[in-house]
Write a protein that holds these residues in place. Structure first.
Motif, PDB file in Angstrom:
ATOM      1  N   THR A   1       0.869  -1.200   0.000  1.00 34.32           N
ATOM      2  CA  THR A   1       0.000   0.000   0.000  1.00 34.32           C
ATOM      3  C   THR A   1       0.893   1.234   0.000  1.00 34.32           C
ATOM      4  O   THR A   1       1.143   1.831   1.051  1.00 34.32           O
ATOM      5  CB  THR A   1      -0.908   0.002   1.229  1.00 34.32           C
ATOM      6  OG1 THR A   1      -0.078  -0.090   2.403  1.00 34.32           O
ATOM      7  CG2 THR A   1      -1.897  -1.152   1.191  1.00 34.32           C
TER       8      THR A   1
ATOM      9  N   HIS B   1       2.724  10.073 -12.829  1.00 32.80           N
ATOM     10  CA  HIS B   1       1.473   9.729 -13.487  1.00 32.80           C
ATOM     11  C   HIS B   1       1.155   8.255 -13.223  1.00 32.80           C
ATOM     12  O   HIS B   1       1.887   7.361 -13.664  1.00 32.80           O
ATOM     13  CB  HIS B   1       1.580   9.958 -14.999  1.00 32.80           C
ATOM     14  CG  HIS B   1       0.314   9.627 -15.728  1.00 32.80           C
ATOM     15  ND1 HIS B   1       0.280   9.060 -16.979  1.00 32.80           N
ATOM     16  CD2 HIS B   1      -0.993   9.771 -15.355  1.00 32.80           C
ATOM     17  CE1 HIS B   1      -0.980   8.860 -17.365  1.00 32.80           C
ATOM     18  NE2 HIS B   1      -1.767   9.302 -16.373  1.00 32.80           N
ATOM     19  N   LEU B   2       0.097   8.037 -12.436  1.00 34.45           N
ATOM     20  CA  LEU B   2      -0.376   6.676 -12.142  1.00 34.45           C
ATOM     21  C   LEU B   2      -1.739   6.476 -12.778  1.00 34.45           C
ATOM     22  O   LEU B   2      -2.335   7.415 -13.346  1.00 34.45           O
ATOM     23  CB  LEU B   2      -0.459   6.474 -10.626  1.00 34.45           C
ATOM     24  CG  LEU B   2       0.853   6.677  -9.830  1.00 34.45           C
ATOM     25  CD1 LEU B   2       0.600   6.509  -8.348  1.00 34.45           C
ATOM     26  CD2 LEU B   2       1.925   5.725 -10.317  1.00 34.45           C
ATOM     27  N   ARG B   3      -2.259   5.226 -12.672  1.00 29.27           N
ATOM     28  CA  ARG B   3      -3.583   4.962 -13.241  1.00 29.27           C
ATOM     29  C   ARG B   3      -4.653   5.765 -12.523  1.00 29.27           C
ATOM     30  O   ARG B   3      -5.692   6.091 -13.085  1.00 29.27           O
ATOM     31  CB  ARG B   3      -3.904   3.465 -13.142  1.00 29.27           C
ATOM     32  CG  ARG B   3      -2.984   2.595 -13.997  1.00 29.27           C
ATOM     33  CD  ARG B   3      -3.447   1.136 -13.967  1.00 29.27           C
ATOM     34  NE  ARG B   3      -2.529   0.257 -14.689  1.00 29.27           N
ATOM     35  CZ  ARG B   3      -1.483  -0.332 -14.171  1.00 29.27           C
ATOM     36  NH1 ARG B   3      -1.195  -0.146 -12.869  1.00 29.27           N
ATOM     37  NH2 ARG B   3      -0.706  -1.122 -14.908  1.00 29.27           N
ATOM     38  N   THR B   4      -4.373   6.041 -11.263  1.00 34.07           N
ATOM     39  CA  THR B   4      -5.355   6.776 -10.453  1.00 34.07           C
ATOM     40  C   THR B   4      -5.284   8.281 -10.649  1.00 34.07           C
ATOM     41  O   THR B   4      -6.088   9.015 -10.091  1.00 34.07           O
ATOM     42  CB  THR B   4      -5.151   6.443  -8.968  1.00 34.07           C
ATOM     43  OG1 THR B   4      -3.780   6.747  -8.616  1.00 34.07           O
ATOM     44  CG2 THR B   4      -5.432   4.980  -8.708  1.00 34.07           C
ATOM     45  N   GLY B   5      -4.263   8.759 -11.420  1.00 33.41           N
ATOM     46  CA  GLY B   5      -4.177  10.191 -11.680  1.00 33.41           C
ATOM     47  C   GLY B   5      -2.756  10.727 -11.578  1.00 33.41           C
ATOM     48  O   GLY B   5      -1.779   9.957 -11.608  1.00 33.41           O
ATOM     49  N   TRP B   6      -2.663  12.050 -11.442  1.00 30.90           N
ATOM     50  CA  TRP B   6      -1.380  12.733 -11.385  1.00 30.90           C
ATOM     51  C   TRP B   6      -1.079  13.152  -9.942  1.00 30.90           C
ATOM     52  O   TRP B   6      -1.963  13.593  -9.219  1.00 30.90           O
ATOM     53  CB  TRP B   6      -1.389  13.975 -12.260  1.00 30.90           C
ATOM     54  CG  TRP B   6      -1.454  13.661 -13.738  1.00 30.90           C
ATOM     55  CD1 TRP B   6      -2.552  13.398 -14.468  1.00 30.90           C
ATOM     56  CD2 TRP B   6      -0.334  13.571 -14.604  1.00 30.90           C
ATOM     57  NE1 TRP B   6      -2.236  13.151 -15.771  1.00 30.90           N
ATOM     58  CE2 TRP B   6      -0.837  13.258 -15.890  1.00 30.90           C
ATOM     59  CE3 TRP B   6       1.045  13.722 -14.476  1.00 30.90           C
ATOM     60  CZ2 TRP B   6      -0.023  13.075 -16.996  1.00 30.90           C
ATOM     61  CZ3 TRP B   6       1.854  13.565 -15.586  1.00 30.90           C
ATOM     62  CH2 TRP B   6       1.323  13.235 -16.840  1.00 30.90           C
ATOM     63  N   TYR B   7       0.214  12.999  -9.564  1.00 29.87           N
ATOM     64  CA  TYR B   7       0.638  13.323  -8.205  1.00 29.87           C
ATOM     65  C   TYR B   7       1.877  14.225  -8.273  1.00 29.87           C
ATOM     66  O   TYR B   7       2.771  14.004  -9.081  1.00 29.87           O
ATOM     67  CB  TYR B   7       0.972  12.052  -7.411  1.00 29.87           C
ATOM     68  CG  TYR B   7      -0.213  11.144  -7.222  1.00 29.87           C
ATOM     69  CD1 TYR B   7      -1.018  11.239  -6.076  1.00 29.87           C
ATOM     70  CD2 TYR B   7      -0.525  10.194  -8.184  1.00 29.87           C
ATOM     71  CE1 TYR B   7      -2.114  10.393  -5.921  1.00 29.87           C
ATOM     72  CE2 TYR B   7      -1.621   9.351  -8.031  1.00 29.87           C
ATOM     73  CZ  TYR B   7      -2.407   9.464  -6.893  1.00 29.87           C
ATOM     74  OH  TYR B   7      -3.494   8.633  -6.745  1.00 29.87           O
TER      75      TYR B   7
END
Length: 449
Positions: A64, A85-91
């Motif tokens: 996690t 850039h992840l599948r869940t969005g930008w960080y």
């Protein structure tokens, strides 16, 4: 617009040449420096981005992962900003960095598994964007500020511009120095020619001054020697002829005087003829005197303190003219530093010229301008045609001026003598129209103190 002198043109050519060379070198140096700094900064940014991408990848391998904590663990300093850039969005670690900071084309390349590098402007600042693909079609991006590099470019550009300007100035100075030394022999020739024109016939060039100009110096000196010889021959010839003419003229004058005194015993036509002969003999004597004076004019002026106003009045009295013709400018001193004999001859010749050919003198003006004594004689004649104004004071005038003005024969020796006396003082003689009449002007430098 007058053409610049040779020294100015050569100096300008040196300056322009130095400026062009310095500008080319500056542009080459600037471009080379810019490329080197950008390439070095780009390599350093790519290495740092790959290292940070490896750290992020390790942090995301946990069960996690805390994405924000992983990004905050990166040691990027103030110059680099990470973006994930992840599948869940930008960080990102800061709110001012988001997906809009990354061009779509670069996102596509990274999504296809290829690293990418691109220079962009973010918030008006130059920025280097490095994209590193991660497993699972993920992407790590790092934005590196290039502001320090741009500031360095500005400093380098200003420094190179200043160097180019200084090189151009140095080129101009070098050109001026080179022309000064290369034209120095020609300046010596010009100075010598001016002194010779002023009457210093002893002036010569030193043949050893410059070995490359020996031929010029020797040719110049030979020319002056021949000129002096020619002038001496002409002067001696004029003096010899004048002296030879004096004896028969004196005999003729005595005979004419006897005839004149016996007018009452002669018929009208004989008396008229005798009077004409006496007048012409007297005129001939004056011409011979002018020739003798002209032969002596090469001698320098012997200056002394002279009451020029009284000298002008005496000239008027000698010509049986009213003394009130003499007018002295306001504030002009009466004492001038001139050659008394020469100035007296100038005044007498100008007055005689005005009487004989100009309808009579109307004013004799004495003035001063910046230490230059000015003598002007105005006549009441028809004026002087523009075509004859220069010729009238030419040294070898032979009657053109007088003939043009009055339609009678004249030698012009009196006016030539005026010009010679003015030149002996370092001055000039000129004539101009007065509408009506003519104004003869003589300038004598250094006469007024």
């Amino acid at each position: 617009m007058s053409r610049p002198g040779l020294r100015a043109r050569v100096t300008a050519a040196f300056a322009v040449g130095a400026l062009l060379l310095a500008a080319l070198m500056a542009l080459f140096s600037y471009d080379l420096t810019r490329r080197s700094l950008l390439d070095e900064r780009e390599r350093a940014a790519v290495r740092a981005a790959y290292y940070d991408a490896a750290v992020v990848r390790s942090g995301l391998d946990t069960g996690t992962p805390d994405v924000v904590a992983v990004l905050r663990s990166l040691d990027t300093g103030s110059a680099r900003r990470p973006l994930l850039h992840l599948r869940t969005g930008w960080y990102a670690r800061t709110a001012d960095v988001g997906a809009s900071s990354v061009p779509a084309e670069l996102q596509r390349v990274v999504a296809e598994g290829q690293p990418a590098v691109q220079r962009i402007r973010l918030d008006g600042q130059p920025t280097l964007l490095v994209g590193v693909p991660l497993p699972g079609e993920l992407g790590y991006y790092e934005l590196t500020s290039l502001r320090e590099v741009e500031d360095t470019f500005q400093v380098v550009g200003l420094a190179l511009t200043a160097v180019a300007i200084m090189v151009a100035g140095a080129g101009a100075a070098l050109g001026w120095y080179a022309t000064r030394n290369s034209l120095r022999p020609l300046t010596a020739v010009a100075d010598a020619a001016e002194r010779i024109a002023a009457g210093d016939f002893a002036t010569r060039l030193d043949p050893t001054t410059d070995p490359d100009l020996t031929r010029l110096s020797s040719s110049f000196n030979e020319m002056v020697d021949k000129l002096v010889q020619r002038i001496d021959r002409d002067r001696r010839f004029a003096a010899d002829v004048s002296h030879e003419l004096r004896s028969p003229l004196q005999t003729l004058a005595a005979a004419a005087s006897v005839l004149n005194r016996r007018k009452e015993h002669q018929d009208e036509r004989t008396a008229t003829a005798a009077g004409l002969v006496a007048d012409e003999v007297a005129r001939f004597q004056r011409l011979v005197d002018d020739l003798i004076q002209l032969a002596r004019t090469e001698q320098p002026a012997h200056r002394e303190t002279v009451d020029v106003a009284e000298l002008a009045r005496a000239a008027c009295r000698e010509r049986s003219l009213p003394e009130d013709l003499v007018r002295v400018g306001g504030g002009v001193p009466h004492q001038w530093w001139v050659d008394r004999r020469r100035l007296a001859q100038v005044l007498l010749n100008l007055l005689e010229n005005a009487e004989r050919y100009g309808g009579g003198p109307v004013a004799v003006r004495l003035d001063a301008v910046d230490g230059v004594g000015v003598v002007e004689v105005d006549d009441d004649g028809p004026g002087v045609p523009a075509a004859d104004r220069e010729a009238i004071f030419d040294r070898f005038v032979r009657g053109r001026a007088a003939h043009a003005r009055a339609g009678t024969d004249g030698t012009g020796l009196g006016l030539a003598l005026v010009a010679q006396h003015a030149a002996a003082h370092g001055g000039t003689a000129a004539v101009r129209d007065r509408h009506p009449g003519a104004r003869f002007r003589v300038e004598l430098p250094g006469a007024v103190r």
